[in-house]
Every structure is written in structure tokens, then in C-alpha cells.
Design a protein around this motif. Structure first.
Motif, PDB file in Angstrom:
ATOM      1  N   GLN A  80       0.713  -1.176   0.078  1.00 26.09           N
ATOM      2  CA  GLN A  80       0.122   0.005   0.093  1.00 26.09           C
ATOM      3  C   GLN A  80       0.794   1.244  -0.137  1.00 26.09           C
ATOM      4  OE1 GLN A  80      -3.490   0.334   0.106  1.00 26.09           O
ATOM      5  NE2 GLN A  80      -3.004   2.311  -0.179  1.00 26.09           N
ATOM      6  N   GLY A  81       0.745   2.079  -1.093  1.00 36.10           N
ATOM      7  CA  GLY A  81       1.332   3.356  -0.876  1.00 36.10           C
ATOM      8  C   GLY A  81       0.967   4.270   0.110  1.00 36.10           C
ATOM      9  N   MET A  82       1.869   4.556   1.136  1.00 36.25           N
ATOM     10  CA  MET A  82       1.299   5.012   2.430  1.00 36.25           C
ATOM     11  C   MET A  82       0.455   6.454   2.291  1.00 36.25           C
ATOM     12  SD  MET A  82       1.660   4.059   5.364  1.00 36.25           S
ATOM     13  CE  MET A  82       1.004   4.799   6.965  1.00 36.25           C
ATOM     14  N   PRO A  83      -0.887   5.994   2.694  1.00 40.01           N
ATOM     15  CA  PRO A  83      -1.627   7.244   2.740  1.00 40.01           C
ATOM     16  C   PRO A  83      -1.445   7.819   4.378  1.00 40.01           C
ATOM     17  CG  PRO A  83      -2.776   5.381   3.450  1.00 40.01           C
ATOM     18  CD  PRO A  83      -1.498   4.949   3.011  1.00 40.01           C
ATOM     19  N   LYS A  84      -2.592   8.797   4.598  1.00 39.70           N
ATOM     20  CA  LYS A  84      -2.677   9.273   5.958  1.00 39.70           C
ATOM     21  C   LYS A  84      -2.749   7.946   6.920  1.00 39.70           C
ATOM     22  CE  LYS A  84      -4.646  13.586   4.889  1.00 39.70           C
ATOM     23  NZ  LYS A  84      -5.733  14.369   4.776  1.00 39.70           N
ATOM     24  N   ASP A  86      -4.341   7.030   9.520  1.00 38.43           N
ATOM     25  CA  ASP A  86      -5.757   6.469   9.802  1.00 38.43           C
ATOM     26  C   ASP A  86      -6.217   5.684   8.635  1.00 38.43           C
ATOM     27  OD1 ASP A  86      -6.383   8.687   8.443  1.00 38.43           O
ATOM     28  OD2 ASP A  86      -8.175   9.255   9.290  1.00 38.43           O
ATOM     29  N   LYS A  87      -6.028   6.081   7.545  1.00 37.82           N
ATOM     30  CA  LYS A  87      -6.569   5.356   6.520  1.00 37.82           C
ATOM     31  C   LYS A  87      -5.931   4.196   6.311  1.00 37.82           C
ATOM     32  CE  LYS A  87      -8.235   9.062   3.544  1.00 37.82           C
ATOM     33  NZ  LYS A  87      -8.162   9.833   2.214  1.00 37.82           N
ATOM     34  N   PHE A  88      -4.590   3.893   6.691  1.00 35.04           N
ATOM     35  CA  PHE A  88      -3.830   2.589   6.533  1.00 35.04           C
ATOM     36  C   PHE A  88      -4.175   1.876   7.715  1.00 35.04           C
ATOM     37  CE2 PHE A  88       0.102  -0.029   7.208  1.00 35.04           C
ATOM     38  CZ  PHE A  88      -0.183  -0.632   6.170  1.00 35.04           C
ATOM     39  N   GLU A  89      -4.645   2.379   8.851  1.00 32.60           N
ATOM     40  CA  GLU A  89      -5.068   1.582   9.882  1.00 32.60           C
ATOM     41  C   GLU A  89      -6.440   0.763   9.563  1.00 32.60           C
ATOM     42  OE1 GLU A  89      -5.335   4.053  13.143  1.00 32.60           O
ATOM     43  OE2 GLU A  89      -3.080   4.077  13.643  1.00 32.60           O
ATOM     44  N   PHE A  90      -7.359   1.498   8.684  1.00 38.29           N
ATOM     45  CA  PHE A  90      -8.707   1.128   8.185  1.00 38.29           C
ATOM     46  C   PHE A  90      -8.335   0.025   7.197  1.00 38.29           C
ATOM     47  CE2 PHE A  90     -11.626   1.189   4.845  1.00 38.29           C
ATOM     48  CZ  PHE A  90     -13.034   1.101   5.430  1.00 38.29           C
ATOM     49  N   ILE A  91      -7.315   0.216   6.516  1.00 42.32           N
ATOM     50  CA  ILE A  91      -6.948  -0.801   5.390  1.00 42.32           C
ATOM     51  C   ILE A  91      -6.362  -2.231   6.051  1.00 42.32           C
ATOM     52  CG2 ILE A  91      -5.327  -1.645   3.494  1.00 42.32           C
ATOM     53  CD1 ILE A  91      -5.563   1.604   2.609  1.00 42.32           C
ATOM     54  N   THR A  96      -7.478  -7.378   6.920  1.00 42.88           N
ATOM     55  CA  THR A  96      -7.440  -8.655   7.545  1.00 42.88           C
ATOM     56  C   THR A  96      -8.579  -9.402   7.517  1.00 42.88           C
ATOM     57  OG1 THR A  96      -5.628  -7.667   9.168  1.00 42.88           O
ATOM     58  CG2 THR A  96      -7.156  -9.466  10.003  1.00 42.88           C
ATOM     59  N   GLU A  97      -9.882  -8.983   7.791  1.00 38.92           N
ATOM     60  CA  GLU A  97     -11.110  -9.358   7.793  1.00 38.92           C
ATOM     61  C   GLU A  97     -11.473 -10.171   6.301  1.00 38.92           C
ATOM     62  OE1 GLU A  97     -14.359  -6.927   8.817  1.00 38.92           O
ATOM     63  OE2 GLU A  97     -13.102  -5.710  10.452  1.00 38.92           O
TER      64      GLU A  97
END
Length: 256
Positions: A80-84, A86-91, A96-97
Motif C-alpha cells: 500500500q502506497g502509504m496514505p494518512k 488513519d486510512k492505513f489503519e482502516f486498510i 485482515t477481515e
């Protein structure tokens, strides 16, 4: 039933749980002696029963092995090209799910996040906790690996071990529309597939040229341009449909 991840051997009779999992089990779920839950060591799942509960640990007895497999039939890595953050945490949580095996945060030309040694370690620790919580909730056999931050060149070097490498590109031509469906149709069990997703500003022309020069296949994710946090979830959902649901739908002749 609640699930935790902890190291244990199949021949163990008892397992001791401490730390955050102990706190969650004792103070959040308020479990007591005789309560049952599941433990996974990343390869096996066992039902366990609480034998002893103290103020410092929980001692559990291994009861029986649970025969289950909730993993995707192929090994999927999202770079993943690193976003903000909080968005990466959402990803991390949602991927994972959906069955991702590994997530790689990639520092790109248009990434907004800058990291140094101390901040990087703190972020990676939090990323692991998010992946662990999502894996427990979705009853995964394993916790996806969230790697250290990589540059694009480091990602290319790492990609040599994969069966297929793809880059999602929002301006892909019409001929690229078939690349993803064709790839999904020829997947075999235990194939390793790497998908690179650009950050919020998109992938630069220089980065795209570098990836395609190193055997990355350009794929389209359809007619609409997706946000960076939507693209990996689209890919994982498409793989899940192809490997897990498509045959069931056709066999029963229904679409729910």
C-alpha cells in the motif's frame, strides 16, 4: 466464541496467558474458571477451558483441536502506497477481515507520511495490534504480517519471490480491464500474489514505469476511480468471490 493468538505446541497440556490478552479476558469479558474460548498459534486452533484465574495470568487447559480453515486459498500481499495513518489503519483492519496474508506500507513520491526510527516503531506496534484484533474478530487462523516501511526499490527487490505482481492503475487502458479477471481465473492453491496500490495522490508516471519495467502487470479495477483505501478491499473481495463463492453460487443456481 472469543479467540486469542498465542504461541503454544500441540503437545502442551496447559497454556498461560498474560499481558493485554489476560487483561481483555479477565477485565473486559469477565471470564471465570470453567469458561471456554479458542486459542490459535498461527497454524492450529484449539478450544481451551480456564483452569486457573489469578490477578496476573490465566492458565488454560487445551481441550480439543478445531478443524477449520478460514484463510484464502492463495497468499495475497497488499503493498500500500502509504496514505494518512488513519486510512492505513482502516486498510489493515478490513483487509485482515477479507483474508490478506501480508501488508506492506510503501513510501511513495506522493505519500504524505514521513517516518523516522522511533515513530516508525510506534506505528508498526499499533499496526500489529490492529491486525491482531481484526484477526481475532474474523476468526482467522493467523495474524497477517505488517512489514516495516519500504521504498519502491525495496518493494521491487522483495517482489521477486511472488508468483504474480500487479499494480492497480486508475488510468489503465481498456485492454488492462481483463488482466485482473484473467489472473483470478488461473490462480492455483498457494500462489503468492502481490498487489501494489498507489497513495492518496495516485502513483506517479515515474513509479509506474519503474514497476512495469520490473514485471508488474498493470490492472484496472473497473470504470470508476477508487479511493486508495477502497482499492485493496475491492481486490480482496474479487479474489474471495472467485475462490470461495463463485462455485457455490453456480452450484445452487442462486445469487443472494
Amino acid at each position: 466464541m472469543q479467540r486469542y493468538f498465542i504461541n503454544f505446541n500441540e503437545n502442551d497440556k496447559y497454556v498461560k496467558i498474560t499481558g493485554d490478552d489476560f487483561h481483555h479476558l479477565k477485565n473486559v469479558l469477565r471470564m471465570k474458571r470453567g469458561d471456554k474460548f479458542f486459542l490459535s498459534n498461527g497454524e492450529l486452533v484449539y478450544q481451551v477451558i480456564i483452569e486457573t484465574l489469578t490477578n496476573e495470568f490465566v492458565l488454560c487447559e487445551l481441550l480439543n483441536k478445531v478443524e477449520e480453515n478460514h484463510e484464502l486459498g492463495v497468499n495475497v500481499t497488499i503493498a500500500q502506497g502509504m496514505p494518512k495513518v488513519d486510512k492505513f489503519e482502516f486498510i489493515i483492519q478490513k483487509a485482515t477481515e477479507l483474508g490478506v496474508r501480508e501488508l506492506i506500507p510503501v513510501l511513495c513520491d506522493r505519500s504524505l507520511v514521513k517516518v523516522d526510527g522511533d515513530k516508525s516503531r510506534k506505528k508498526l506496534s499499533r499496526f500489529f495490534k490492529i491486525a491482531k484484533g481484526a484477526a481475532e474478530q474474523s476468526e482467522r487462523l493467523m495474524i497477517p504480517n505488517v512489514t516495516n516501511f519500504m521504498t519502491l526499490n525495496e518493494l521491487i527487490a522483495y517482489s521477486k519471490t511472488f508468483t504474480y505482481c500487479c499494480v492497480a492503475y486508475e488510468r489503465a487502458t481498456a485492454k488492462n480491464y481483463q488482466n485482473l479477471p484473467q489472473l483470478l481465473e488461473k490462480l492455483n492453491a498457494n500462489d503468492k500474489i502481490l498487489f501494489f496500490i498507489g497513495p492518496e495522490g495516485g502513483i506517479s508516471d515515474k513509479e509506474l514505469a519503474l514497476l512495469t519495467a520490473n514485471n508488474f502487470i498493470t490492472i484496472s479495477l473497473g470504470k470508476r476511480i477508487l479511493r486508495t483505501e477502497t482499492a485493496p478491499l475491492f481486490i480482496l473481495s474479487a479474489i474471495s468471490y472467485e475462490l470461495e463463492l463463485k462455485g457455490w453460487y453456480y452450484a445452487y443456481g442462486c445469487f443472494l
